[in-house]
Design a protein around this motif. Structure first.
Motif, PDB file in Angstrom:
ATOM      1  N   TYR A 238       0.837  -1.199   0.000  1.00  0.00           N
ATOM      2  CA  TYR A 238       0.000   0.000   0.000  1.00  0.00           C
ATOM      3  C   TYR A 238       0.873   1.251   0.000  1.00  0.00           C
ATOM      4  O   TYR A 238       2.008   1.232   0.467  1.00  0.00           O
ATOM      5  CB  TYR A 238      -0.924   0.013   1.217  1.00  0.00           C
ATOM      6  N   PRO A 239       0.336   2.363  -0.479  1.00  0.00           N
ATOM      7  CA  PRO A 239       1.132   3.596  -0.542  1.00  0.00           C
ATOM      8  C   PRO A 239       1.209   4.304   0.799  1.00  0.00           C
ATOM      9  O   PRO A 239       0.455   4.001   1.732  1.00  0.00           O
ATOM     10  CB  PRO A 239       0.364   4.447  -1.552  1.00  0.00           C
TER      11      PRO A 239
ATOM     12  N   THR B 197       6.428  -9.671  -8.162  1.00  0.00           N
ATOM     13  CA  THR B 197       6.984  -8.351  -8.513  1.00  0.00           C
ATOM     14  C   THR B 197       7.910  -8.374  -9.730  1.00  0.00           C
ATOM     15  O   THR B 197       8.442  -7.326 -10.106  1.00  0.00           O
ATOM     16  CB  THR B 197       7.742  -7.688  -7.340  1.00  0.00           C
TER      17      THR B 197
ATOM     18  N   TYR C 188      -1.164  -2.220 -12.155  1.00  0.00           N
ATOM     19  CA  TYR C 188      -1.581  -1.681 -10.863  1.00  0.00           C
ATOM     20  C   TYR C 188      -0.584  -0.718 -10.227  1.00  0.00           C
ATOM     21  O   TYR C 188      -0.951   0.040  -9.326  1.00  0.00           O
ATOM     22  CB  TYR C 188      -1.902  -2.825  -9.902  1.00  0.00           C
ATOM     23  N   ASP C 189       0.683  -0.743 -10.624  1.00  0.00           N
ATOM     24  CA  ASP C 189       1.644   0.205 -10.015  1.00  0.00           C
ATOM     25  C   ASP C 189       2.666   0.698 -11.030  1.00  0.00           C
ATOM     26  O   ASP C 189       3.861   0.714 -10.778  1.00  0.00           O
ATOM     27  CB  ASP C 189       2.333  -0.419  -8.794  1.00  0.00           C
TER      28      ASP C 189
ATOM     29  N   PHE D  33       5.786   3.240 -10.286  1.00  0.00           N
ATOM     30  CA  PHE D  33       6.804   2.993  -9.265  1.00  0.00           C
ATOM     31  C   PHE D  33       7.825   1.964  -9.753  1.00  0.00           C
ATOM     32  O   PHE D  33       7.715   0.757  -9.500  1.00  0.00           O
ATOM     33  CB  PHE D  33       6.120   2.566  -7.962  1.00  0.00           C
TER      34      PHE D  33
ATOM     35  N   LYS E 163      -2.660   3.189  -5.841  1.00  0.00           N
ATOM     36  CA  LYS E 163      -1.268   3.129  -5.418  1.00  0.00           C
ATOM     37  C   LYS E 163      -0.583   4.498  -5.414  1.00  0.00           C
ATOM     38  O   LYS E 163       0.308   4.744  -4.605  1.00  0.00           O
ATOM     39  CB  LYS E 163      -0.478   2.173  -6.340  1.00  0.00           C
ATOM     40  N   ASN E 164      -1.002   5.390  -6.305  1.00  0.00           N
ATOM     41  CA  ASN E 164      -0.330   6.699  -6.339  1.00  0.00           C
ATOM     42  C   ASN E 164      -1.194   7.814  -5.762  1.00  0.00           C
ATOM     43  O   ASN E 164      -0.815   8.980  -5.821  1.00  0.00           O
ATOM     44  CB  ASN E 164       0.125   7.061  -7.764  1.00  0.00           C
TER      45      ASN E 164
ATOM     46  N   GLY F 248       7.723  -1.291  -7.603  1.00  0.00           N
ATOM     47  CA  GLY F 248       6.640  -1.730  -6.734  1.00  0.00           C
ATOM     48  C   GLY F 248       6.836  -1.289  -5.295  1.00  0.00           C
ATOM     49  O   GLY F 248       7.737  -0.516  -4.975  1.00  0.00           O
ATOM     50  N   MET F 249       5.998  -1.831  -4.414  1.00  0.00           N
ATOM     51  CA  MET F 249       5.986  -1.413  -3.024  1.00  0.00           C
ATOM     52  C   MET F 249       6.169  -2.564  -2.054  1.00  0.00           C
ATOM     53  O   MET F 249       5.937  -2.406  -0.858  1.00  0.00           O
ATOM     54  CB  MET F 249       4.660  -0.698  -2.716  1.00  0.00           C
TER      55      MET F 249
END
Length: 495
Positions: free
Chosen positions: A137-138, A281, A308-309, A312, A339-340, A426-427
């Motif tokens: 999550y961001p 990822t 989805y991301d 990043f 995400k952003n 990614g995160m």
């Protein structure tokens, strides 16, 4: 004067001035319950308002209001000069006289027979701990909430009240939002779209559901990578499609396996997350990207690209999506601002051919009518003004620092018990634990220490289990990441 028995019944009606509910409504409910229990029968006379006020030691006006309430609901009837009676339309006895009023049944205990379906329980996790290594999550501090507030407020104060608030509009989204999104995707992702190629959605999951409900028929074959995203897979099953999983390696989904499948059966759709495969990822390598597009054109299947991301990516500029090389309209490109910006705001989009967008709109109007045009337009303003882009640039810099710190902490503290590859973007860091470690027990033990981590079940399949979980780093502070890894270190020492 009323009978002693009746007086006892009325005197036992509970009234509490501190209950947060008006006394007259409490009295009305109490009389209603006496009727429902069968204590009071149809056409039976009840005490006068004066008698009830004396019995209950309350104001007569309060009693009158309760009687009027019950008359309006049809429980009582009043006649001039005769008094007030239980309505003659009440059944002789709703419940046996010695029966206590049943409590409401909990949800899930409905007496209505539920038909079996192919969906498993769609469990979800609401994180309440102070520490968390989540699913990716961001960091909400990067969401430009003040700018968003101003943009949303401006939508509410502009002219054109009828078109904005007094009538329904396009089911595929506001014209302004779709125009801004089309330009945004063309500029940042190399797509070639117009507003007619855009459908506003409440996130990617809605886009998947709309596609499965509109373009997928029972028995169709849908292919995706294993491990994958359970929410998407559940939509495939809900559409009564046949889901086929193919392997994912260090270069993404194995496209050669998809080619083999095409030789044996008619594939309707391939679902991919090529920028950073969920959950591992890894990016989809360029040769596989081009081959997948070629296969779709050759065998006539759709590609659902869940990006989805996109924003990043830390090693270099983000990889352009499959949709940027699609010349024949085989790619359905979905994204969101979860995400952003923030997962709390359900704002997303789907880019596809005009004919597909029209079909999806025809179905969308049945389940959501048109979405939230005010919310969408506010987001469009942030994009047009460059606010969102600036917040993303700030976040990317900080997320890269968090990724590097987190990877260092994992290697230093948990190095003997885990394996991972540093993600290019990614995160999260997809982390494989030693087979001797029970992730379910580790997750439960961490929760007791105030740390949330996944128990890994969501990434397990019948013939696939690498004892791996996603450990999100973006939403935590650097000090929180340090504390979280220390907790895992201490728990693994106790194993």
């Amino acid at each position: 004067m009323s009978s002693p028995l009746k007086i006892v019944w009325f005197s036992n009606i509970p009234l509490d001035s501190a209950a947060g509910k008006a006394i007259y409504l409490q009295l009305a409910d109490g009389i209603m319950n006496l009727i429902r229990r069968g204590k009071l029968q149809a056409e039976q006379k009840i005490p006068s308002t004066r008698e009830l006020a004396e019995i209950l030691n309350i104001n007569r006006v309060t009693v009158t209001k309760a009687i009027v309430e019950l008359q309006q609901q049809g429980w009582l009837e009043s006649f001039v000069g005769r008094g007030t009676y239980i309505s003659k339309h009440i059944p002789i006895q709703i419940l046996p006289a010695n029966h206590s009023l049943p409590r409401k049944k909990a949800a899930g205990t409905s007496p209505v027979e539920l038909r079996a379906n192919k969906l498993s329980a769609n469990n979800y996790q609401v994180i309440t701990t102070k520490l968390y290594l989540d699913d990716g999550y961001p960091d909400p501090t990067f969401a430009p909430l003040k700018d968003f507030y101003r943009a949303y407020r401006s939508q509410l104060t502009r002219s054109g009240l009828y078109t904005r608030f007094g009538a329904y509009s396009h089911p595929h989204g506001s014209v302004y939002y779709r125009k801004i999104i089309a330009d945004y995707l063309n500029h940042t992702r190399g797509l070639n779209t117009t507003s007619e190629n855009i459908l506003s959605t409440r996130g990617t999951l809605m886009a998947i559901h709309l596609v499965c409900s509109t373009l997928i028929e029972p028995g169709d074959f849908i292919v995706s990578g294993i491990p994958g995203w359970n929410r998407a897979e559940q939509n495939f099953l809900h559409a009564k499609a046949n889901h086929i999983g193919v392997p994912v390696d260090e270069h993404g989904i194995v496209v050669d396996e998809i080619r083999k499948l095409c030789h044996r059966r008619k594939i309707r759709m391939v679902y991919v997350t090529p920028h950073h495969h969920y959950p591992t990822t890894v990016p989809l390598r360029i040769d596989r990207r081009l081959e997948l597009i070629q296969l779709a054109n050759e065998y006539g299947f759709l590609i659902f690209e869940d990006d989805y991301d996109f924003d990043f990516h830390y090693s270099h500029r983000p990889l352009l999506p499959l949709a940027s090389t699609d010349e024949n309209g085989v790619v359905l490109y979905a994204g969101s601002f979860s995400k952003n910006f923030s997962p709390a705001f359900r704002i997303g989009y789907l880019a596809a051919s005009e004919s597909i967008i029209q079909q999806l709109s025809n179905y969308r109007i049945l389940v959501d009518r048109q979405g939230d045009h005010i919310l969408d337009n506010a987001m469009a303003e942030l994009i047009q003004q460059g606010v969102l882009q600036r917040s993303i640039r700030k976040a990317v810099k900080v997320y890269k620092e968090k990724r590097d710190l987190f990877a260092e902490l994992l290697s230093d503290k948990l190095g003997d018990t885990i394996q991972f590859t540093l993600p290019e973007g990614g995160m999260t860091i997809y982390t494989s634990f030693d087979p001797s470690i029970d992730l379910e027990r580790l997750s439960a033990a961490a929760l007791k220490k105030g740390l949330y981590i996944s128990n890994g079940k969501i990434h397990q399949y019948q013939n696939y289990n690498t004892n791996s979980i996603r450990l999100g780093f973006a939403s935590s502070t650097k000090s929180a990441l340090t504390r979280s890894v220390n907790i895992l270190h201490d728990l693994l020492l106790q194993k």
